[in-house]
Motif scaffolding. Structure first.
Motif, PDB file in Angstrom:
ATOM      1  N   GLY A 111      36.664  26.371  21.272  1.00  0.00           N
ATOM      2  CA  GLY A 111      36.748  25.415  22.228  1.00  0.00           C
ATOM      3  C   GLY A 111      38.235  25.400  23.299  1.00  0.00           C
ATOM      4  O   GLY A 111      38.830  24.323  23.548  1.00  0.00           O
ATOM      5  N   ARG A 112      38.595  26.638  23.443  1.00  0.00           N
ATOM      6  CA  ARG A 112      39.622  26.870  24.325  1.00  0.00           C
ATOM      7  C   ARG A 112      39.291  26.876  25.932  1.00  0.00           C
ATOM      8  O   ARG A 112      38.080  26.950  26.268  1.00  0.00           O
ATOM      9  N   ARG A 113      40.364  26.812  26.279  1.00  0.00           N
ATOM     10  CA  ARG A 113      40.122  26.877  27.861  1.00  0.00           C
ATOM     11  C   ARG A 113      40.173  28.384  28.397  1.00  0.00           C
ATOM     12  O   ARG A 113      41.180  29.051  27.891  1.00  0.00           O
ATOM     13  N   LEU A 114      39.733  28.670  29.617  1.00  0.00           N
ATOM     14  CA  LEU A 114      39.527  30.018  30.079  1.00  0.00           C
ATOM     15  C   LEU A 114      39.825  30.160  31.301  1.00  0.00           C
ATOM     16  O   LEU A 114      39.257  29.402  32.265  1.00  0.00           O
ATOM     17  N   LEU A 115      40.723  30.985  31.904  1.00  0.00           N
ATOM     18  CA  LEU A 115      40.601  31.381  33.481  1.00  0.00           C
ATOM     19  C   LEU A 115      40.600  32.764  33.584  1.00  0.00           C
ATOM     20  O   LEU A 115      41.041  33.600  32.913  1.00  0.00           O
ATOM     21  N   ILE A 116      39.467  32.963  34.396  1.00  0.00           N
ATOM     22  CA  ILE A 116      39.033  34.542  34.699  1.00  0.00           C
ATOM     23  C   ILE A 116      39.567  34.872  35.888  1.00  0.00           C
ATOM     24  O   ILE A 116      39.401  33.998  36.964  1.00  0.00           O
ATOM     25  N   LEU A 117      40.566  35.850  36.098  1.00  0.00           N
ATOM     26  CA  LEU A 117      40.975  36.317  37.434  1.00  0.00           C
ATOM     27  C   LEU A 117      40.491  37.613  37.633  1.00  0.00           C
ATOM     28  O   LEU A 117      40.306  38.486  37.234  1.00  0.00           O
ATOM     29  N   LEU A 118      39.837  37.535  38.886  1.00  0.00           N
ATOM     30  CA  LEU A 118      38.885  38.691  39.535  1.00  0.00           C
ATOM     31  C   LEU A 118      39.825  39.097  40.835  1.00  0.00           C
ATOM     32  O   LEU A 118      40.479  38.350  41.527  1.00  0.00           O
ATOM     33  N   ASN A 119      39.826  40.559  40.628  1.00  0.00           N
ATOM     34  CA  ASN A 119      40.823  41.287  41.947  1.00  0.00           C
ATOM     35  C   ASN A 119      40.017  41.048  43.247  1.00  0.00           C
ATOM     36  O   ASN A 119      40.605  41.059  44.375  1.00  0.00           O
ATOM     37  N   VAL A 141      38.913  32.445  39.446  1.00  0.00           N
ATOM     38  CA  VAL A 141      39.532  32.761  40.757  1.00  0.00           C
ATOM     39  C   VAL A 141      39.736  34.172  41.094  1.00  0.00           C
ATOM     40  O   VAL A 141      39.952  35.009  40.270  1.00  0.00           O
ATOM     41  N   VAL A 142      39.440  34.264  42.587  1.00  0.00           N
ATOM     42  CA  VAL A 142      39.751  35.662  42.954  1.00  0.00           C
ATOM     43  C   VAL A 142      41.135  35.600  43.310  1.00  0.00           C
ATOM     44  O   VAL A 142      41.626  34.962  44.183  1.00  0.00           O
ATOM     45  N   TRP A 143      42.003  36.430  42.733  1.00  0.00           N
ATOM     46  CA  TRP A 143      43.331  36.487  42.986  1.00  0.00           C
ATOM     47  C   TRP A 143      43.669  38.149  43.317  1.00  0.00           C
ATOM     48  O   TRP A 143      43.414  38.675  42.060  1.00  0.00           O
ATOM     49  N   GLU A 147      49.323  35.789  47.998  1.00  0.00           N
ATOM     50  CA  GLU A 147      48.745  35.084  48.814  1.00  0.00           C
ATOM     51  C   GLU A 147      47.638  33.972  48.122  1.00  0.00           C
ATOM     52  O   GLU A 147      47.263  33.195  48.990  1.00  0.00           O
ATOM     53  N   HIS A 148      47.359  34.275  46.989  1.00  0.00           N
ATOM     54  CA  HIS A 148      46.293  33.619  46.296  1.00  0.00           C
ATOM     55  C   HIS A 148      46.988  32.821  45.168  1.00  0.00           C
ATOM     56  O   HIS A 148      46.314  32.263  44.563  1.00  0.00           O
TER      57      HIS A 148
END
Length: 168
Positions: A111-119, A141-143, A147-148
């Motif tokens: 039940g956790r929150r997840l952020l996926i950062l893609l280059n 998120v594309v980071w 600038e992002h």
């Protein structure tokens, strides 16, 4: 000829330790010395720097070893945790998220929150996969640099505003 295993046992006894191996928090290529592994190590360091810049009072934990079912970072902002997974593509093509299912399955149970950062790349197919498994508890998120930062900040703030980490 020296047996590599014997050499590994004797090296610490003889004082020949590799400084990078003693510090689990260091960012080094995982597994191979491929170009993608080197890019991933650099990207992890850049993400760490961005998280510290955007949330200077936050606690940031790094997973010391590689596992497909655990995220690379845990970001704790104002008492709320967000798992952060970094993904590196060597080309700007489509990111399908084929390596994500073990992590998504585990986080769906927890039940956790997840952020996926893609280059780089187009994460549309991966967004569909992530939404099917975690719903609104995950973002992609594309980071690729400062600038992002606005997109990164908005995604994390949106995730930590959620009241409960467990689905109803």
């Amino acid at each position: 000829m020296i047996d590599a295993r014997l050499h590994r046992w004797l090296s610490p006894l003889l004082g020949r330790r590799h400084p990078a191996r003693r510090t689990p928090e260091s960012f080094r290529p995982r597994g191979t010395s491929s170009r993608v592994s080197r890019l991933a190590a650099r990207y992890d360091a850049d993400v760490d720097e961005a998280l510290r810049r955007l949330w200077p009072k936050a606690r940031i934990y790094h997973d010391g070893e590689f596992a497909r079912d655990r995220a690379d970072f845990l970001l704790v902002v104002r008492g709320r945790g967000v798992m952060v997974e970094t993904k590196v593509k060597s080309d700007p093509g489509v990111f399908r998220g084929s390596t994500l299912p073990p992590l998504l399955d585990r986080l769906a149970r927890d039940g956790r929150r997840l952020l996926i950062l893609l280059n780089q790349g187009d994460p549309t197919p991966a967004r569909e996969l992530v939404a099917a498994k975690l719903g609104d508890r995950a973002r992609i998120v594309v980071w690729s640099g400062p600038e992002h930062d606005d997109e990164l900040r908005a995604a994390v703030e949106e995730l930590i505003r959620q009241e409960s980490r467990h689905p109803l």
